[in-house]
Design a protein around this motif. Sequence first.
Motif, PDB file in Angstrom:
ATOM      1  N   TRP A   1       0.860  -1.426  -0.427  1.00  0.00           N
ATOM      2  CA  TRP A   1      -0.097  -0.401  -0.466  1.00  0.00           C
ATOM      3  C   TRP A   1       0.983   1.250  -0.271  1.00  0.00           C
ATOM      4  O   TRP A   1       1.906   0.879   0.779  1.00  0.00           O
ATOM      5  CB  TRP A   1      -0.543  -0.162   1.090  1.00  0.00           C
ATOM      6  CG  TRP A   1      -1.845  -0.829   1.027  1.00  0.00           C
ATOM      7  CD1 TRP A   1      -3.063  -1.303   1.105  1.00  0.00           C
ATOM      8  CD2 TRP A   1      -1.626  -2.536   1.989  1.00  0.00           C
ATOM      9  NE1 TRP A   1      -3.833  -2.636   1.564  1.00  0.00           N
ATOM     10  CE2 TRP A   1      -2.860  -3.332   1.986  1.00  0.00           C
ATOM     11  CE3 TRP A   1      -0.724  -2.978   2.549  1.00  0.00           C
ATOM     12  CZ2 TRP A   1      -2.544  -4.141   1.875  1.00  0.00           C
ATOM     13  CZ3 TRP A   1      -0.225  -4.285   3.035  1.00  0.00           C
ATOM     14  CH2 TRP A   1      -1.435  -4.178   3.125  1.00  0.00           C
ATOM     15  N   ASN A   2       0.348   2.128  -0.324  1.00  0.00           N
ATOM     16  CA  ASN A   2       1.094   2.991  -0.823  1.00  0.00           C
ATOM     17  C   ASN A   2       0.419   4.827  -0.913  1.00  0.00           C
ATOM     18  O   ASN A   2      -0.738   4.823  -1.622  1.00  0.00           O
ATOM     19  CB  ASN A   2       2.291   3.883  -1.875  1.00  0.00           C
ATOM     20  CG  ASN A   2       1.416   3.789  -3.111  1.00  0.00           C
ATOM     21  OD1 ASN A   2       1.179   2.970  -3.436  1.00  0.00           O
ATOM     22  ND2 ASN A   2       1.884   5.225  -3.460  1.00  0.00           N
ATOM     23  N   ALA A   3       0.878   5.574  -0.243  1.00  0.00           N
ATOM     24  CA  ALA A   3      -0.053   7.467   0.202  1.00  0.00           C
ATOM     25  C   ALA A   3       0.663   8.129  -0.235  1.00  0.00           C
ATOM     26  O   ALA A   3       1.836   8.065   0.416  1.00  0.00           O
ATOM     27  CB  ALA A   3      -0.579   7.396   0.892  1.00  0.00           C
ATOM     28  N   GLY A   4       0.519   9.268  -0.935  1.00  0.00           N
ATOM     29  CA  GLY A   4       1.656   9.993  -1.197  1.00  0.00           C
ATOM     30  C   GLY A   4       0.929  11.233  -2.258  1.00  0.00           C
ATOM     31  O   GLY A   4      -0.020  11.763  -2.109  1.00  0.00           O
ATOM     32  N   LEU A   5       1.593  12.868  -1.326  1.00  0.00           N
ATOM     33  CA  LEU A   5       0.897  13.740  -1.528  1.00  0.00           C
ATOM     34  C   LEU A   5       1.935  14.726  -2.387  1.00  0.00           C
ATOM     35  O   LEU A   5       3.071  14.147  -2.456  1.00  0.00           O
ATOM     36  CB  LEU A   5       0.880  14.763   0.089  1.00  0.00           C
ATOM     37  CG  LEU A   5       0.043  13.765   1.427  1.00  0.00           C
ATOM     38  CD1 LEU A   5       0.598  14.421   2.714  1.00  0.00           C
ATOM     39  CD2 LEU A   5      -0.922  13.797   0.752  1.00  0.00           C
ATOM     40  N   ASP A   6       1.621  15.146  -2.898  1.00  0.00           N
ATOM     41  CA  ASP A   6       2.324  16.312  -3.834  1.00  0.00           C
ATOM     42  C   ASP A   6       2.132  17.961  -3.027  1.00  0.00           C
ATOM     43  O   ASP A   6       1.276  18.545  -3.830  1.00  0.00           O
ATOM     44  CB  ASP A   6       2.399  15.734  -5.555  1.00  0.00           C
ATOM     45  CG  ASP A   6       2.710  14.420  -6.147  1.00  0.00           C
ATOM     46  OD1 ASP A   6       3.741  14.677  -4.643  1.00  0.00           O
ATOM     47  OD2 ASP A   6       2.560  13.812  -6.311  1.00  0.00           O
ATOM     48  N   TYR A   7       3.440  18.638  -3.351  1.00  0.00           N
ATOM     49  CA  TYR A   7       2.674  19.818  -3.103  1.00  0.00           C
ATOM     50  C   TYR A   7       4.018  21.032  -3.788  1.00  0.00           C
ATOM     51  O   TYR A   7       4.578  20.661  -3.739  1.00  0.00           O
ATOM     52  CB  TYR A   7       2.955  20.823  -1.806  1.00  0.00           C
ATOM     53  CG  TYR A   7       3.130  21.992  -1.263  1.00  0.00           C
ATOM     54  CD1 TYR A   7       1.861  22.578  -1.703  1.00  0.00           C
ATOM     55  CD2 TYR A   7       4.275  22.199  -0.519  1.00  0.00           C
ATOM     56  CE1 TYR A   7       1.633  23.525  -1.869  1.00  0.00           C
ATOM     57  CE2 TYR A   7       3.929  23.989  -0.905  1.00  0.00           C
ATOM     58  CZ  TYR A   7       2.352  24.738  -0.873  1.00  0.00           C
ATOM     59  OH  TYR A   7       2.334  25.446  -0.222  1.00  0.00           O
ATOM     60  N   LYS A   8       3.591  21.677  -4.694  1.00  0.00           N
ATOM     61  CA  LYS A   8       3.827  22.634  -5.918  1.00  0.00           C
ATOM     62  C   LYS A   8       4.082  23.828  -5.698  1.00  0.00           C
ATOM     63  O   LYS A   8       2.755  24.404  -5.271  1.00  0.00           O
ATOM     64  CB  LYS A   8       3.131  22.042  -7.545  1.00  0.00           C
ATOM     65  CG  LYS A   8       2.455  20.979  -7.578  1.00  0.00           C
ATOM     66  CD  LYS A   8       1.916  21.331  -8.762  1.00  0.00           C
ATOM     67  CE  LYS A   8       1.612  19.260  -9.071  1.00  0.00           C
ATOM     68  NZ  LYS A   8       0.616  18.571  -8.208  1.00  0.00           N
ATOM     69  N   LEU A   9       4.878  24.118  -4.985  1.00  0.00           N
ATOM     70  CA  LEU A   9       5.259  26.044  -4.557  1.00  0.00           C
ATOM     71  C   LEU A   9       4.719  26.509  -5.472  1.00  0.00           C
ATOM     72  O   LEU A   9       4.358  28.161  -5.487  1.00  0.00           O
ATOM     73  CB  LEU A   9       6.281  25.585  -4.046  1.00  0.00           C
ATOM     74  CG  LEU A   9       7.358  25.272  -2.379  1.00  0.00           C
ATOM     75  CD1 LEU A   9       8.481  25.116  -2.230  1.00  0.00           C
ATOM     76  CD2 LEU A   9       6.556  25.522  -1.688  1.00  0.00           C
ATOM     77  N   ASN A  10       5.499  26.081  -6.952  1.00  0.00           N
ATOM     78  CA  ASN A  10       5.419  26.950  -8.144  1.00  0.00           C
ATOM     79  C   ASN A  10       5.773  25.792  -8.918  1.00  0.00           C
ATOM     80  O   ASN A  10       6.099  24.902  -9.399  1.00  0.00           O
ATOM     81  CB  ASN A  10       6.312  28.208  -8.062  1.00  0.00           C
ATOM     82  CG  ASN A  10       7.759  28.038  -7.537  1.00  0.00           C
ATOM     83  OD1 ASN A  10       8.631  27.020  -8.498  1.00  0.00           O
ATOM     84  ND2 ASN A  10       7.925  28.526  -6.326  1.00  0.00           N
ATOM     85  N   ARG A  11       5.578  26.505 -10.562  1.00  0.00           N
ATOM     86  CA  ARG A  11       6.157  25.431 -11.463  1.00  0.00           C
ATOM     87  C   ARG A  11       7.720  25.042 -11.744  1.00  0.00           C
ATOM     88  O   ARG A  11       7.167  24.101 -12.143  1.00  0.00           O
ATOM     89  CB  ARG A  11       5.984  26.973 -12.520  1.00  0.00           C
ATOM     90  CG  ARG A  11       4.613  26.978 -13.100  1.00  0.00           C
ATOM     91  CD  ARG A  11       4.474  27.739 -14.790  1.00  0.00           C
ATOM     92  NE  ARG A  11       2.804  28.292 -14.488  1.00  0.00           N
ATOM     93  CZ  ARG A  11       2.755  28.788 -15.864  1.00  0.00           C
ATOM     94  NH1 ARG A  11       3.676  29.412 -16.408  1.00  0.00           N
ATOM     95  NH2 ARG A  11       1.508  29.632 -16.269  1.00  0.00           N
TER      96      ARG A  11
ATOM     97  N   ASP B   1       6.057  10.573   0.212  1.00  0.00           N
ATOM     98  CA  ASP B   1       5.355   9.055   0.319  1.00  0.00           C
ATOM     99  C   ASP B   1       5.333   8.344   1.397  1.00  0.00           C
ATOM    100  O   ASP B   1       6.667   7.925   1.958  1.00  0.00           O
ATOM    101  CB  ASP B   1       6.263   7.894  -1.186  1.00  0.00           C
ATOM    102  CG  ASP B   1       5.541   8.643  -2.157  1.00  0.00           C
ATOM    103  OD1 ASP B   1       4.495   8.407  -2.984  1.00  0.00           O
ATOM    104  OD2 ASP B   1       6.569  10.026  -2.853  1.00  0.00           O
ATOM    105  N   GLN B   2       4.505   7.601   1.344  1.00  0.00           N
ATOM    106  CA  GLN B   2       5.022   6.045   2.994  1.00  0.00           C
ATOM    107  C   GLN B   2       3.624   5.008   2.354  1.00  0.00           C
ATOM    108  O   GLN B   2       2.872   4.804   1.279  1.00  0.00           O
ATOM    109  CB  GLN B   2       3.784   6.734   4.000  1.00  0.00           C
ATOM    110  CG  GLN B   2       3.463   5.196   4.602  1.00  0.00           C
ATOM    111  CD  GLN B   2       4.669   5.465   5.987  1.00  0.00           C
ATOM    112  OE1 GLN B   2       5.016   6.756   6.464  1.00  0.00           O
ATOM    113  NE2 GLN B   2       5.349   4.539   5.743  1.00  0.00           N
ATOM    114  N   PHE B   3       5.203   4.343   2.145  1.00  0.00           N
ATOM    115  CA  PHE B   3       4.505   2.851   1.861  1.00  0.00           C
ATOM    116  C   PHE B   3       4.452   1.534   3.225  1.00  0.00           C
ATOM    117  O   PHE B   3       5.223   1.633   3.621  1.00  0.00           O
ATOM    118  CB  PHE B   3       5.915   2.042   0.738  1.00  0.00           C
ATOM    119  CG  PHE B   3       6.225   2.828  -0.268  1.00  0.00           C
ATOM    120  CD1 PHE B   3       5.552   3.334  -1.598  1.00  0.00           C
ATOM    121  CD2 PHE B   3       6.912   4.248  -0.098  1.00  0.00           C
ATOM    122  CE1 PHE B   3       5.150   4.181  -2.237  1.00  0.00           C
ATOM    123  CE2 PHE B   3       6.999   5.063  -0.804  1.00  0.00           C
ATOM    124  CZ  PHE B   3       6.557   4.965  -2.681  1.00  0.00           C
ATOM    125  N   VAL B   4       3.308   0.886   2.776  1.00  0.00           N
ATOM    126  CA  VAL B   4       3.801  -0.437   3.793  1.00  0.00           C
ATOM    127  C   VAL B   4       3.446  -1.658   2.876  1.00  0.00           C
ATOM    128  O   VAL B   4       3.017  -2.336   2.210  1.00  0.00           O
ATOM    129  CB  VAL B   4       2.940  -0.259   4.563  1.00  0.00           C
ATOM    130  CG1 VAL B   4       2.722  -1.828   5.583  1.00  0.00           C
ATOM    131  CG2 VAL B   4       2.597   1.285   5.135  1.00  0.00           C
TER     132      VAL B   4
END
Length: 739
Positions: free
Chosen positions: A241-251, A258-261
């Motif tokens: 299982w994996n969950a991830g977050l992407d934050y785009k400060l700018n272009r 990411d968190q993997f189990v």
Amino acid sequence: MNMPSSIPSLPHATLLIALLCAAIALPRPAISQIAAPPQAPIAVQPTSKDASAPTPTDNIRYGYTIHQSVDTGGHIVSQSGSGAMYDTLVNTQTGPRILNFSLEMRTVDPKNTPLFDHLSTNSFGYGGDPNSVTLLDVAKGKLYQFRGNFRRDRQYFDYNLLDNPLIPPSSTPYVPLLDSPHLFNTVRRNSDLSLTLAPLARFSVRLGYNRNISEGPSYSTIHEGADGLLMQFWRNGTDTWNAGLDYKLNRQTIISYDQFVMRFKNDTNWQLAGLNYQLSNGTPVALGVDLSSVWAAPCATPFLANGTVNPTCNAFLGYNRSAPTRTLAPTEQLRFQSASVPRLSFNGRALYSATTSNLDHFNETFNGLETRTAIRESIINGSARVRRINVNADLGATYQITPKLTASNLFHFWDFRIPGVNSFTEVDYTGKSLLIAPGATTTTTTADAQFLNQKTKTNTFILEWETTSQLRLSAGYRYRSRIITDAGGDFIPIHENWGLFGAAFKPTPKLRINFNVEAMYADMSFTRISPRQLQHYIVRSTYRPQTWLTFSGTLNFRESRNNVQTVNHLEHNRDFSFGTTIARSERWSLDLNYSYDDVFSSTLECYVSTPAPPTAGVAPSVCVAAATPLLSTGYYNAPTQYGSLGFTVSPVKRAHFTGGYRTTSVNGTADAPNIRQVPGSLQSQFQTPYASFAIDLAKNWSWKGDYNYYGYGEGGAIGLTAPRAFHGNVTTLAVHYAF
């Protein structure tokens, strides 16, 4: 010994969704058209009515332009020679098939299709092929993108020289092993799902799941005085299982977490494959797979005068083993990349993983006789626990010094620790005859703790200079430091120094040549075949004198050595390859390819053997702590040639033909300490000529045919096994309907 292939089970949710969508989307034949090939999934659909407006001949239902196609038919197979090798290398069987199914739906107006803007799916191989796949892609504008796939692979392997003891005909009795004592007939099912929410937004979320199952029957062996043949019921499963977050400060800047189990389950178990002889009291018994004409006292011969097994010989009455293993591996990862600073771009990654693996209920039961230790029966129970702590990080940066001069640096850090403990209790029952019940017992409990640690630091610096528009040069230096320690008190520092050079030369727009070289020196090595000196050269070229004519070639040489006492390891891999593509018109094209690969390795081997191989010499005493250690040069030489010719012809618009020929030939040799060893696949040829056609019969309908010939043969002796050569003819006929 061949095991029948089972009918594949239906895939998971991906295929079910695809079939439901296909049932909903069935179009009216009067307005259907031939489907285009599936296109790559897109995250955003056009909002302009002009951009998404359908053509008058498009099939439009429920607000979507729909294209579908299905290929139904089957295989007709004829085969002669070794069925085991045919199934190992090809494994295509006669029968009906769903050769391909595709569906693509694209919205006409995104405002009127709230669920998805685009859906595409493709499936092939169902009905009995060794490989079957379903792919699914769904997207809704800026809201989400979903991708899923299911794959099923039958992995059949029966190469009868693998771990075959090659019993000599003089053995009494002579029972040749016609099949491999290590045979596989397993099935792997892999499901992969991923979902991205708000893929184009400043903040997006990624979710994923992967399930990988491998199961089925296989064979293995165990040495308990005799080598018993075991039926190995393979069952391994991995869930991630994996969950991830992407934050785009700018272009120019993105930060991702990411968190993997990962959870692994091993439930493989072993048991004695068969009891093919009898004792004088009628009890079934197995003598193992390596019957020998030389039997030590007290077993002068394995059989008595009445044909029953001598009860004082090494033999099996029963054997079972189970080792259920559970592994949990949570992993965290942080990534970033940025080009916000003028002329500077950088990226990085940091990863931490703490894996725990438990074997809680190991059980092994042997019932038989091992004459060397006078063991009549043994039972082993125990447990083990291992951890792996892994820290991994990378940091790279590229700086544009001038418009033509660029510097880059990459630092890599890797540190892992593997501590483990185990405790096992063994109960041995003494005995000297299979006809007598087990006697006195001896109980032994052993506990052990081990660890292996390694810390690696690598830094690579490269300077790239674009001297002219025709020439680009690069030079660099890499330094790697490894420190390996273990519970035995070993402290092994290894330092490597690398020189790097590259050139890209484009003297004319029609010719391009790339050259790269890496050279390494290390002050120590961890294994005998680990190089202390290495050189790697690569030359690639492409020449296109005409738009319809292309020549390409590659030279890839890798040389390495470990020249220390009692090792003297040498190896090389030298590959030459070139290809030509001719496509003068849309009606015909021709491809020619050839490659020669020379793989060679040589290493001194120190060992003890009775009797000594005829080519062995006397080794220095530092090699093996034995009265008479032996020394041989273990070598492997496998020069391989590959050639292919392929063409396509379309004499008229409604007919298309393809054909060609592929061949692989090996003429190699290897050190043979076993005097009964044969070259096998080291001297072999595999030929696969092919031909196919596609004829458009009517609107939306076409007829397809495909023929493949498979021929495998060996140039050396067969040996004390079944022959491995085979010929196979596979004809595939299908009807293609696009609507």
